[in-house]
Design an enzyme around this catalytic site. Structure first.
Site, PDB file in Angstrom:
ATOM      1  N   HIS A  99       0.831  -1.210   0.000  1.00 57.82           N
ATOM      2  CA  HIS A  99       0.000   0.000   0.000  1.00 57.82           C
ATOM      3  C   HIS A  99       0.859   1.249   0.000  1.00 57.82           C
ATOM      4  O   HIS A  99       1.938   1.270   0.564  1.00 57.82           O
ATOM      5  CB  HIS A  99      -0.946   0.032   1.210  1.00 57.82           C
ATOM      6  CG  HIS A  99      -0.252  -0.188   2.524  1.00 57.82           C
ATOM      7  ND1 HIS A  99       0.105  -1.447   2.970  1.00 57.82           N
ATOM      8  CD2 HIS A  99       0.174   0.669   3.471  1.00 57.82           C
ATOM      9  CE1 HIS A  99       0.706  -1.351   4.143  1.00 57.82           C
ATOM     10  NE2 HIS A  99       0.784  -0.070   4.469  1.00 57.82           N
ATOM     11  N   HIS A 101       0.809   5.103   1.359  1.00 54.05           N
ATOM     12  CA  HIS A 101       0.157   6.060   2.251  1.00 54.05           C
ATOM     13  C   HIS A 101       0.126   7.407   1.526  1.00 54.05           C
ATOM     14  O   HIS A 101       1.155   7.839   0.994  1.00 54.05           O
ATOM     15  CB  HIS A 101       0.974   6.272   3.527  1.00 54.05           C
ATOM     16  CG  HIS A 101       1.024   5.089   4.432  1.00 54.05           C
ATOM     17  ND1 HIS A 101       0.210   4.962   5.527  1.00 54.05           N
ATOM     18  CD2 HIS A 101       1.806   3.978   4.417  1.00 54.05           C
ATOM     19  CE1 HIS A 101       0.495   3.831   6.163  1.00 54.05           C
ATOM     20  NE2 HIS A 101       1.463   3.217   5.504  1.00 54.05           N
TER      21      HIS A 101
HETATM   22  P1  AMP Z   1       1.966   0.119   7.414  1.00 51.77           P
HETATM   23  O1  AMP Z   1       2.654   0.448   8.717  1.00 51.77           O
HETATM   24  O2  AMP Z   1       2.608   0.838   6.248  1.00 51.77           O
HETATM   25  O3  AMP Z   1       1.831  -1.362   7.177  1.00 51.77           O
HETATM   26  O4  AMP Z   1       0.538   0.758   7.533  1.00 51.77           O
HETATM   27  C1  AMP Z   1      -0.644   0.027   7.686  1.00 51.77           C
HETATM   28  C2  AMP Z   1      -1.755   1.031   7.906  1.00 51.77           C
HETATM   29  O5  AMP Z   1      -2.977   0.351   7.811  1.00 51.77           O
HETATM   30  C3  AMP Z   1      -1.714   1.713   9.287  1.00 51.77           C
HETATM   31  O6  AMP Z   1      -1.560   3.109   9.117  1.00 51.77           O
HETATM   32  C4  AMP Z   1      -3.060   1.336   9.911  1.00 51.77           C
HETATM   33  O7  AMP Z   1      -3.646   2.387  10.637  1.00 51.77           O
HETATM   34  C5  AMP Z   1      -3.891   0.990   8.675  1.00 51.77           C
HETATM   35  N1  AMP Z   1      -4.986   0.032   8.917  1.00 51.77           N
HETATM   36  C6  AMP Z   1      -4.929  -1.154   9.565  1.00 51.77           C
HETATM   37  N2  AMP Z   1      -6.138  -1.752   9.560  1.00 51.77           N
HETATM   38  C7  AMP Z   1      -6.969  -0.930   8.887  1.00 51.77           C
HETATM   39  C8  AMP Z   1      -8.357  -0.974   8.532  1.00 51.77           C
HETATM   40  N3  AMP Z   1      -9.152  -2.010   8.881  1.00 51.77           N
HETATM   41  N4  AMP Z   1      -8.885   0.051   7.842  1.00 51.77           N
HETATM   42  C9  AMP Z   1      -8.112   1.097   7.482  1.00 51.77           C
HETATM   43  N5  AMP Z   1      -6.801   1.206   7.772  1.00 51.77           N
HETATM   44  C10 AMP Z   1      -6.231   0.213   8.471  1.00 51.77           C
END
Ligand code: AMP
Length: 136
Positions: A99, A101
């Protein structure tokens, strides 16, 4: 992938605040935003890491991240934005479905996303060579 939270969001099995969706990609609000409007851009197809993701999908994700960033600024929810990818646990990746951000930024938010070190004599040349030697 059956136990991947982002696959479940892509398949509509768990809810999310969707911003954009097409056949291949989805953008939805991060549940714990850096600032309101923090958006995640994913390919619907499951890849754990940025490094595993085919270039064609990376290009599509990147174009969508740009589109979201543009809309964020136009909406008045942000004065700028930071787009980034975490690749691997050491970088802070906690969800193993690739993903981008797209994080809204404002002059007053005082976020300092990274430190700024200084290189020692000769170190920059050595580091640049080590990376250059591994380019494929
Ligand atoms: P990363 O640290 O780059 O893997 O970021 C993962 C992101 O996913 C974090 O910023 C979380 O807040 C977000 N996240 C986790 N679960 C969900 C969810 N169910 N809906 C939306 N965002 C999520």
């Amino acid at each position: 992938m059956s136990d991947c939270i982002f696959c479940k969001i892509a398949q509509g099995e768990i809810p999310a605040n969707k911003i954009y969706e097409d056949e291949k990609y989805l953008a939805f609000l991060d549940i714990n935003p850096v600032n309101p409007g923090h958006t995640l851009v994913i390919p619907k197809e499951h890849y754990e890491y940025f490094l595993d993701t085919p270039d064609e999908l990376v290009c599509g994700m990147s174009a969508l991240a740009k589109k979201i960033g543009k809309a964020l600024v136009k909406s008045g929810k942000a004065e700028g934005f930071t787009a980034s990818v975490n690749n691997g646990r050491a970088s802070g990746q906690i969800v193993f479905h690739v993903h981008f951000h797209v994080m809204p930024r404002n002059f007053s938010d005082n976020l300092k996303p990274w430190r700024q070190l200084k290189y020692k004599d000769g170190e920059a040349e050595e580091v640049a060579k080590a990376i250059k030697d591994k380019l494929i």
